[in-house]
Design a protein around this motif. Structure first.
Motif, mmCIF file in Angstrom:
data_model
loop_
_atom_site.group_PDB
_atom_site.id
_atom_site.type_symbol
_atom_site.label_atom_id
_atom_site.label_comp_id
_atom_site.label_asym_id
_atom_site.label_seq_id
_atom_site.Cartn_x
_atom_site.Cartn_y
_atom_site.Cartn_z
ATOM 1 N N THR A 88 0.810 -0.868 0.027
ATOM 2 C CA THR A 88 0.069 0.586 -0.184
ATOM 3 C C THR A 88 1.333 1.214 -0.234
ATOM 4 N N ARG A 89 2.064 0.971 1.052
ATOM 5 C CA ARG A 89 2.694 2.446 1.118
ATOM 6 C C ARG A 89 3.730 2.477 -0.395
ATOM 7 N N GLN A 90 4.096 1.714 -1.220
ATOM 8 C CA GLN A 90 4.307 1.167 -2.140
ATOM 9 C C GLN A 90 3.392 2.065 -3.024
ATOM 10 N N TYR A 91 2.399 1.848 -3.558
ATOM 11 C CA TYR A 91 1.298 2.025 -4.299
ATOM 12 C C TYR A 91 1.276 3.698 -4.200
ATOM 13 N N GLU A 92 1.307 4.050 -3.187
ATOM 14 C CA GLU A 92 0.835 5.564 -2.075
ATOM 15 C C GLU A 92 2.224 6.201 -3.023
ATOM 16 N N THR A 93 3.502 5.906 -2.721
ATOM 17 C CA THR A 93 4.510 6.812 -3.339
ATOM 18 C C THR A 93 4.238 6.613 -4.270
ATOM 19 N N ALA A 94 3.917 5.585 -5.206
ATOM 20 C CA ALA A 94 4.189 5.503 -6.511
ATOM 21 C C ALA A 94 3.193 6.887 -7.381
ATOM 22 N N ILE A 95 1.568 6.463 -6.601
ATOM 23 C CA ILE A 95 1.145 7.512 -6.797
ATOM 24 C C ILE A 95 1.447 8.947 -6.864
ATOM 25 N N LYS A 96 1.513 9.147 -5.672
ATOM 26 C CA LYS A 96 2.449 10.734 -5.481
ATOM 27 C C LYS A 96 3.815 11.392 -6.228
ATOM 28 N N ALA A 97 4.107 10.117 -7.312
ATOM 29 C CA ALA A 97 4.980 10.814 -7.663
ATOM 30 C C ALA A 97 4.900 11.010 -9.073
ATOM 31 N N GLN A 98 3.162 10.686 -9.387
ATOM 32 C CA GLN A 98 2.310 11.217 -10.473
ATOM 33 C C GLN A 98 2.366 12.715 -10.374
ATOM 34 N N GLY A 99 2.337 13.086 -8.909
ATOM 35 C CA GLY A 99 1.610 14.631 -8.550
ATOM 36 C C GLY A 99 0.682 14.699 -8.471
ATOM 37 N N TRP A 100 -0.125 13.365 -7.699
ATOM 38 C CA TRP A 100 -0.760 13.596 -6.873
ATOM 39 C C TRP A 100 -1.155 13.573 -5.354
ATOM 40 N N LEU A 101 -1.808 14.605 -4.335
ATOM 41 C CA LEU A 101 -1.663 14.943 -2.902
ATOM 42 C C LEU A 101 -2.214 13.179 -2.432
ATOM 43 N N ALA A 102 -2.054 13.149 -1.505
ATOM 44 C CA ALA A 102 -2.076 11.950 -0.697
ATOM 45 C C ALA A 102 -2.977 12.180 0.932
ATOM 46 N N ASN A 103 -4.623 11.570 0.983
ATOM 47 C CA ASN A 103 -4.622 12.397 2.092
ATOM 48 C C ASN A 103 -5.140 10.492 2.839
ATOM 49 N N PRO A 104 -4.160 10.043 3.827
ATOM 50 C CA PRO A 104 -4.573 8.364 4.258
ATOM 51 C C PRO A 104 -5.501 8.811 5.353
ATOM 52 N N VAL A 110 -6.304 5.071 1.369
ATOM 53 C CA VAL A 110 -5.640 6.689 1.014
ATOM 54 C C VAL A 110 -6.556 7.192 0.243
ATOM 55 N N ASN A 111 -7.371 8.249 0.158
ATOM 56 C CA ASN A 111 -7.712 8.983 -0.994
ATOM 57 C C ASN A 111 -6.140 9.984 -1.803
ATOM 58 N N PHE A 112 -6.676 10.087 -2.449
ATOM 59 C CA PHE A 112 -5.559 11.812 -3.532
ATOM 60 C C PHE A 112 -6.541 11.964 -4.678
ATOM 61 N N GLU A 113 -5.895 13.433 -4.253
ATOM 62 C CA GLU A 113 -6.655 13.789 -5.477
ATOM 63 C C GLU A 113 -5.829 14.806 -6.574
ATOM 64 N N SER A 123 -10.001 12.736 -8.445
ATOM 65 C CA SER A 123 -9.194 11.874 -7.020
ATOM 66 C C SER A 123 -9.740 10.637 -7.570
ATOM 67 N N LEU A 124 -8.733 9.947 -6.622
ATOM 68 C CA LEU A 124 -8.914 8.813 -6.938
ATOM 69 C C LEU A 124 -8.495 7.921 -5.458
ATOM 70 N N GLN A 125 -9.364 7.130 -5.064
ATOM 71 C CA GLN A 125 -9.026 6.136 -3.729
ATOM 72 C C GLN A 125 -8.280 5.236 -3.942
ATOM 73 N N LEU A 126 -7.421 4.719 -3.204
ATOM 74 C CA LEU A 126 -6.653 2.760 -2.518
ATOM 75 C C LEU A 126 -7.230 2.500 -2.077
ATOM 76 N N THR A 159 -15.414 23.170 -1.331
ATOM 77 C CA THR A 159 -15.260 22.650 0.118
ATOM 78 C C THR A 159 -15.351 21.079 -0.324
ATOM 79 N N ASP A 160 -15.301 20.274 -0.668
ATOM 80 C CA ASP A 160 -15.639 18.555 -0.884
ATOM 81 C C ASP A 160 -13.849 18.563 -1.853
ATOM 82 N N ARG A 161 -13.340 19.431 -2.296
ATOM 83 C CA ARG A 161 -11.502 18.931 -2.155
ATOM 84 C C ARG A 161 -11.098 18.742 -0.248
ATOM 85 N N PHE A 162 -10.762 17.270 -0.181
ATOM 86 C CA PHE A 162 -9.774 17.686 0.814
ATOM 87 C C PHE A 162 -8.917 18.921 1.710
ATOM 88 N N SER A 163 -8.472 18.565 0.037
ATOM 89 C CA SER A 163 -6.868 20.244 0.545
ATOM 90 C C SER A 163 -7.033 21.253 0.696
#
Length: 165
Positions: A88-104, A110-113, A123-126, A159-163
């Motif tokens: 899970t952490r490896q996928y999170e790191t790979a997704i963040k490397a593509q410019g996604w913000l993570a909110n575990p 992990v929610n991403f946007e 948005s994306l959710q893992l 306001t629906d955006r987590f960031s």
């Protein structure tokens, strides 16, 4: 040039081309190949029948499921859970490397946007599903530990955006 010379030269010319054609690797399989293009991690494979509608709403979403292929001899439930969380952490790191913000959300979600405008994001959710493998398969939500990737079709704005919180 006579035929005998051609027969001698042809293998020298064609052999390298044959080896190049045979050694070309197939492109890596990816999750959401038309948008995210996230390569599958080693030790994971796409689940062809990704059925999750019995767990949550699936409309307006692209959903892909990825199975974990545990290393040979890994039988302990705690060890399998830790292995899944490491992936899970490896996928999170790979997704963040593509410019996604993570909110575990805990260890398993992990929610991403990714901003597309100043006010809106995609948005994306893992979700990592760790099942009790001692239960019979029919009593579990899924047969084994796996990942579910959920990509929403509609943008999240304001306001629906987590960031923005």
């Amino acid at each position: 040039m006579n035929i005998s010379r051609l027969l001698l030269i042809a293998p020298m010319v064609l052999t390298p081309a044959f080896f190049v054609a045979c050694t070309k690797t197939q492109p890596a399989e990816t999750i959401f190949p038309n948008t995210l293009e996230l390569p599958l991690l080693a030790g994971t494979t796409r689940e062809p029948e990704c059925k999750v509608d019995h767990i949550f709403e699936t409309s307006e979403r692209n959903i892909e499921c990825v199975l974990i292929n545990f290393p040979e001899g890994m039988e302990d439930a705690d060890e399998k859970e830790q292995h899944a969380l490491n992936l899970t952490r490896q996928y999170e790191t790979a997704i963040k490397a593509q410019g996604w913000l993570a909110n575990p959300i805990g260890e398993y979600i992990v929610n991403f946007e990714k901003p597309v405008t100043k006010e809106c994001s995609i948005s994306l959710q893992l979700m990592t599903w760790v099942v009790d493998e001692t239960k019979p398969v029919e009593e579990r939500h899924f047969p084994s530990i796996r990942f579910t990737f959920i990509e929403k079709h509609v943008q999240v704005c304001g306001t629906d955006r987590f960031s923005t919180r």
